[in-house]
Enzyme design. Structure first.
Site, PDB file in Angstrom:
ATOM      1  N   ASP A  16      35.248  -4.582 -11.323  1.00 49.04           N
ATOM      2  CA  ASP A  16      36.547  -4.958 -10.760  1.00 49.04           C
ATOM      3  C   ASP A  16      36.445  -6.139  -9.792  1.00 49.04           C
ATOM      4  OD1 ASP A  16      39.285  -4.699 -10.413  1.00 49.04           O
ATOM      5  OD2 ASP A  16      39.065  -3.353  -8.699  1.00 49.04           O
ATOM      6  N   GLY A  29      40.087 -11.037 -10.839  1.00 47.88           N
ATOM      7  CA  GLY A  29      41.327 -11.742 -10.490  1.00 47.88           C
ATOM      8  C   GLY A  29      41.267 -12.283  -9.066  1.00 47.88           C
ATOM      9  N   ARG A  30      40.798 -11.451  -8.140  1.00 48.03           N
ATOM     10  CA  ARG A  30      40.706 -11.916  -6.740  1.00 48.03           C
ATOM     11  C   ARG A  30      39.644 -12.994  -6.579  1.00 48.03           C
ATOM     12  NH1 ARG A  30      40.150  -6.090  -4.688  1.00 48.03           N
ATOM     13  NH2 ARG A  30      39.959  -5.794  -6.942  1.00 48.03           N
ATOM     14  N   SER A  87      40.721  -0.699 -19.239  1.00 47.13           N
ATOM     15  CA  SER A  87      41.231   0.668 -19.154  1.00 47.13           C
ATOM     16  C   SER A  87      42.486   0.818 -20.005  1.00 47.13           C
ATOM     17  CB  SER A  87      41.548   1.020 -17.694  1.00 47.13           C
ATOM     18  OG  SER A  87      42.752   0.399 -17.288  1.00 47.13           O
ATOM     19  N   ASN A 104      45.205  -1.012 -18.453  1.00 51.06           N
ATOM     20  CA  ASN A 104      45.167  -2.481 -18.382  1.00 51.06           C
ATOM     21  C   ASN A 104      46.063  -3.161 -19.423  1.00 51.06           C
ATOM     22  OD1 ASN A 104      41.637  -2.540 -17.430  1.00 51.06           O
ATOM     23  ND2 ASN A 104      43.425  -2.712 -16.121  1.00 51.06           N
ATOM     24  N   TRP A 105      46.505  -2.404 -20.448  1.00 47.68           N
ATOM     25  CA  TRP A 105      47.420  -2.994 -21.445  1.00 47.68           C
ATOM     26  C   TRP A 105      48.735  -3.418 -20.814  1.00 47.68           C
ATOM     27  CZ3 TRP A 105      45.203  -4.440 -25.694  1.00 47.68           C
ATOM     28  CH2 TRP A 105      44.168  -3.687 -26.254  1.00 47.68           C
ATOM     29  N   ARG A 140      49.147  -5.316 -18.403  1.00 45.77           N
ATOM     30  CA  ARG A 140      49.027  -6.652 -17.788  1.00 45.77           C
ATOM     31  C   ARG A 140      49.769  -7.707 -18.613  1.00 45.77           C
ATOM     32  NH1 ARG A 140      43.284  -7.328 -14.805  1.00 45.77           N
ATOM     33  NH2 ARG A 140      43.300  -5.304 -13.771  1.00 45.77           N
ATOM     34  N   ARG A 181      38.260   3.895  -5.571  1.00 49.60           N
ATOM     35  CA  ARG A 181      38.863   4.844  -6.507  1.00 49.60           C
ATOM     36  C   ARG A 181      38.182   4.723  -7.872  1.00 49.60           C
ATOM     37  NH1 ARG A 181      43.501   1.341  -5.169  1.00 49.60           N
ATOM     38  NH2 ARG A 181      43.526  -0.412  -6.614  1.00 49.60           N
ATOM     39  N   GLU A 231      27.073  10.167  -7.730  1.00 53.86           N
ATOM     40  CA  GLU A 231      27.095   9.501  -6.423  1.00 53.86           C
ATOM     41  C   GLU A 231      27.911   8.218  -6.598  1.00 53.86           C
ATOM     42  OE1 GLU A 231      25.726  10.591  -3.567  1.00 53.86           O
ATOM     43  OE2 GLU A 231      25.109  12.400  -4.618  1.00 53.86           O
TER      44      GLU A 231
HETATM   45  C1  IPE Z   1      39.559  -0.725 -13.257  1.00 52.14           C
HETATM   46  O1  IPE Z   1      40.059  -1.864 -12.628  1.00 52.14           O
HETATM   47  C2  IPE Z   1      39.417  -0.966 -14.713  1.00 52.14           C
HETATM   48  C3  IPE Z   1      38.347  -1.881 -15.088  1.00 52.14           C
HETATM   49  C4  IPE Z   1      37.516  -2.512 -14.291  1.00 52.14           C
HETATM   50  C5  IPE Z   1      38.197  -2.062 -16.492  1.00 52.14           C
HETATM   51  P1  IPE Z   1      41.617  -2.044 -12.356  1.00 52.14           P
HETATM   52  O2  IPE Z   1      41.781  -3.350 -11.688  1.00 52.14           O
HETATM   53  O3  IPE Z   1      42.366  -1.822 -13.600  1.00 52.14           O
HETATM   54  O4  IPE Z   1      41.897  -0.825 -11.359  1.00 52.14           O
HETATM   55  P2  IPE Z   1      43.090  -0.585 -10.345  1.00 52.14           P
HETATM   56  O5  IPE Z   1      44.360  -0.962 -11.047  1.00 52.14           O
HETATM   57  O6  IPE Z   1      42.847  -1.458  -9.159  1.00 52.14           O
HETATM   58  O7  IPE Z   1      42.990   0.858  -9.986  1.00 52.14           O
HETATM   59  C1  IPE Z   2      38.567  -6.425 -13.495  1.00 46.96           C
HETATM   60  O1  IPE Z   2      39.054  -7.425 -12.693  1.00 46.96           O
HETATM   61  C2  IPE Z   2      38.667  -6.764 -14.953  1.00 46.96           C
HETATM   62  C3  IPE Z   2      39.608  -5.922 -15.699  1.00 46.96           C
HETATM   63  C4  IPE Z   2      40.261  -4.887 -15.258  1.00 46.96           C
HETATM   64  C5  IPE Z   2      39.839  -6.330 -17.069  1.00 46.96           C
HETATM   65  P1  IPE Z   2      40.584  -7.492 -12.318  1.00 46.96           P
HETATM   66  O2  IPE Z   2      41.271  -8.378 -13.291  1.00 46.96           O
HETATM   67  O3  IPE Z   2      41.166  -6.135 -12.157  1.00 46.96           O
HETATM   68  O4  IPE Z   2      40.489  -8.214 -10.914  1.00 46.96           O
HETATM   69  P2  IPE Z   2      41.353  -7.920  -9.623  1.00 46.96           P
HETATM   70  O5  IPE Z   2      41.223  -6.463  -9.321  1.00 46.96           O
HETATM   71  O6  IPE Z   2      42.760  -8.302  -9.958  1.00 46.96           O
HETATM   72  O7  IPE Z   2      40.737  -8.785  -8.584  1.00 46.96           O
HETATM   73 MG    MG Z   3      41.318  -4.868 -10.557  1.00 43.84          MG
END
Ligand code: IPE
Ligand code: IPE
Ligand code: MG
Length: 246
Positions: free
Chosen positions: A29, A32-33, A74, A77-78, A80, A199, A212
């Site tokens: 994770d 994006g940030r 996940s 994630n669909w 998005r 989480r 852990e």
């Molecule tokens: C968890 O990250 C899923 C993956 C890394 C594949 P998300 O970015 O989807 O999780 P949330 O939305 O912050 O809980």
């Molecule tokens: C995790 O990075 C990759 C996927 C869930 C596909 P994110 O895209 O969730 O990045 P943040 O959490 O927005 O920074």
């Molecule tokens: Mg994320």
């Protein structure tokens, strides 16, 4: 093609190599940030994340970790934006094309967790190719969780159990485990989540019962071999009691 060589001299001093987890799961994770902080597109963030994947897997192989699970997409994630979904799918396909040989040469077995049927046909093909090419490999197993959700995994296990006609008196934890996507794979010992959130986001929820957790603010694209060393060092110092007295 470089092999994933083993040089553990730098970490032997701090780590008890007898206390290396058997199964490490990572929630990748923060792409994006990372993109925002580096003023690039989210697509570039995901690209940077895929490079981290290689470095981190290499390090875990060096530690002789037998099972590695990587959460890539996940079931949630669909939701998005369409263009982000499309670019992630395209990137994943290219990533497999570019790295499958390297993975195979390193005797790694690829496994998929989740639903394949919702993925674009060409990505499904690539994943199936990875699984069949590496199926007889005897080194580490990498589980790619792509369109995976822990709740859905449990729902699907319940459906399979009912379809198999297993009687109520024969239902136990083992039967449930054996019908999850991770059948025959030991539960994760260590779950690593970069990106600052604390989480599980629907990853391996049944399997994580006694895992852990290691959380870090480092964003996934910046996560590297050193970060794995740190996580393993912390794991080394954990006292896993499994409900027993200390
Ligand atoms: C968890 O990250 C899923 C993956 C890394 C594949 P998300 O970015 O989807 O999780 P949330 O939305 O912050 O809980
Ligand atoms: C995790 O990075 C990759 C996927 C869930 C596909 P994110 O895209 O969730 O990045 P943040 O959490 O927005 O920074
Ligand atoms: Mg994320």
């Amino acid at each position: 093609m470089p092999m994933l060589a083993s040089d553990m001299s730098s970490v032997e001093a701090i780590l008890d190599l007898n206390k290396i987890p058997n199964h490490v799961a990572i929630i990748m994770d923060g792409n994006g940030r990372w993109a925002k902080a580096n003023r690039v597109s989210r697509k570039k963030g995901h690209e940077a994340g895929s490079q981290a994947f290689l470095e981190v897997v290499k390090r875990m192989i060096e530690y002789n970790i037998k099972f590695i699970s990587m959460f890539a997409w996940s079931t949630e994630n669909w939701g998005r934006p369409k263009n982000e979904v499309a670019s992630l799918m395209e990137l994943s396909k290219e990533f497999i094309s570019n790295n499958l040989e390297l993975i195979h040469e390193n005797n790694i077995k690829v496994n998929h967790l989740g639903n394949l049927h919702n993925l674009p046909a060409d990505l499904q093909e690539k994943i199936n190719e990875s699984i069949s090419l590496t199926k007889n490999n005897t080194g580490a197993t990498i589980n790619i969780a792509f369109d995976y959700g822990g709740k859905q995994d449990i729902v699907s296990a319940v459906k399979k159990i009912i379809a198999e006609g297993i009687l109520e008196e024969n239902i136990n934890e083992e039967v449930i485990s054996n019908n999850l996507a991770t059948a025959n794979i030991p539960d994760p010992d260590l779950i690593i989540r970069p990106g600052g959130e604390k989480r599980i986001s629907n990853f391996l929820i049944w399997q994580a019962a006694y895992a852990e957790y290691y959380f870090t603010n480092t964003l996934w694209p910046d996560f590297n071999a050193k970060e794995i060393d740190r996580a393993l060092e912390e794991f080394n110092n954990r006292d896993r009691r499994f409900g027993l007295t200390s």
